[in-house]
Scaffold this active site. Sequence first.
Site: not given
Length: 447
Positions: A150, A172-173, A209
């Site tokens: 990130n 990304c999880h 995000h």
Amino acid sequence: MKETRICIIGGGGRLWAIQFMKDLAYNTMSHGTLVLYDIDKEAARNNIAVANQVFAVNKSEGRFNVIAIDDLGEALSGCDMVIISIEPGRTECRYGDLVLPEQYGILQSVGDTTGPGGIMRARRALPIFFDLAKKIEQFCPDAWVINYTNPMTLCTAALYKAFPAIKALGCCHEVFHTQNFLAKKVSQWFGVATPDRREIKIDLTGVNHFTFVTKAFWQGHDLMAKLIEEVQDPATFADETEIAKERLANEKWFDCDQKIALAFLRDFGALGAAGDRHLAEFVPYFLTSDENLHTYGVIRTPYEWRMRTAKEKRNKIFKDEDLKAELSDEEGVDIMRSLMGDKSMVTNINRPNEGQISYLPKGRIVESNGLISEDSIRPIVATDPPLAIQNLVRQVSDVQEMVLEAIYNNDDNLLFTAFLSDPLMNLSLDKARELFDKMLTSSALQY
């Protein structure tokens, strides 16, 4: 699956690197050479023993030859896959990211993607990624690159900025947590055992995000329709201050109940598809005070905890039970297997916009679903979210583009413009400049 040479940049890491090794051990189709590279050369060498322990514990000895190489070019040479998972700078750099803005009244729950902290973290990370991209172009231009670092959007954008032909994606999880949330709802609504999150099919749009679900299905059942009913009930948004206080006491920094994600569905028409602690930072409504944030059950991750856990990770001695592999919610190895021709899969990816996100300019790094198969990633066109969501995402993407150009051109004046344009910025111009100048020094890259 053919023999694969993998390089982990950040191979001395004690979290993501170890998880990737466990996933390799679990996925028995993979074999080859695992190269560990880290600027902390001793840490990379120490992780050889950890990797061998991982493969031994999981009865996978001999599948991978694990080596540490000190020279980056040599480490990359001949690689089929490159994994990037690094911390840009010492943990102490986060003081400038997190504590200084708080002193000026700007709260951040994470501070690694957006807001003043995310911008300054990008200022440390992106020059590293420009250099990594050039090294990849020189030593393994045909390799696939998976970035975990990130700020995901900007680090992935930096790779393409420096090497436009790079074959890279950001992994990304956060979206997986949303699928798990929906899977629990399926159990509640339909009286069945909680399905695996991979059974929840979603239509995804946005930037990392700050992603949104516009459609969600399980075995043909429309899950969004049921969620929309729930968010009309005031009980769905009952005050969670006491829950937040309990999480503070127990240091459960990452726990959330998707209340902010659901608030986006109620007020803007699409379900937030990242954890609440990330979603909160992209708009000015939730981080007005800790008290307000706590009503959603969300707490901020403190700088002091980050410092303490960084030291604990460095000193950790792994027991065999710590390294037992099982099906995880990380997909790096599955993506690798698909790219190497072992299978195909659909999952969320961070890639340049080819038109899969209609409301953002082409070339921007966006997050949507994509079909991954042998040496191929094909983005899947996302359904447009409501205009209100488009406007929010567009502003975030525009600020990210300014940050990318500012850092690429070493232009701190443009970076200040991006700083002022961020949704969390609530200061007067003179105070904003004062904070910015302090952060330039305090958040600068140091090892």
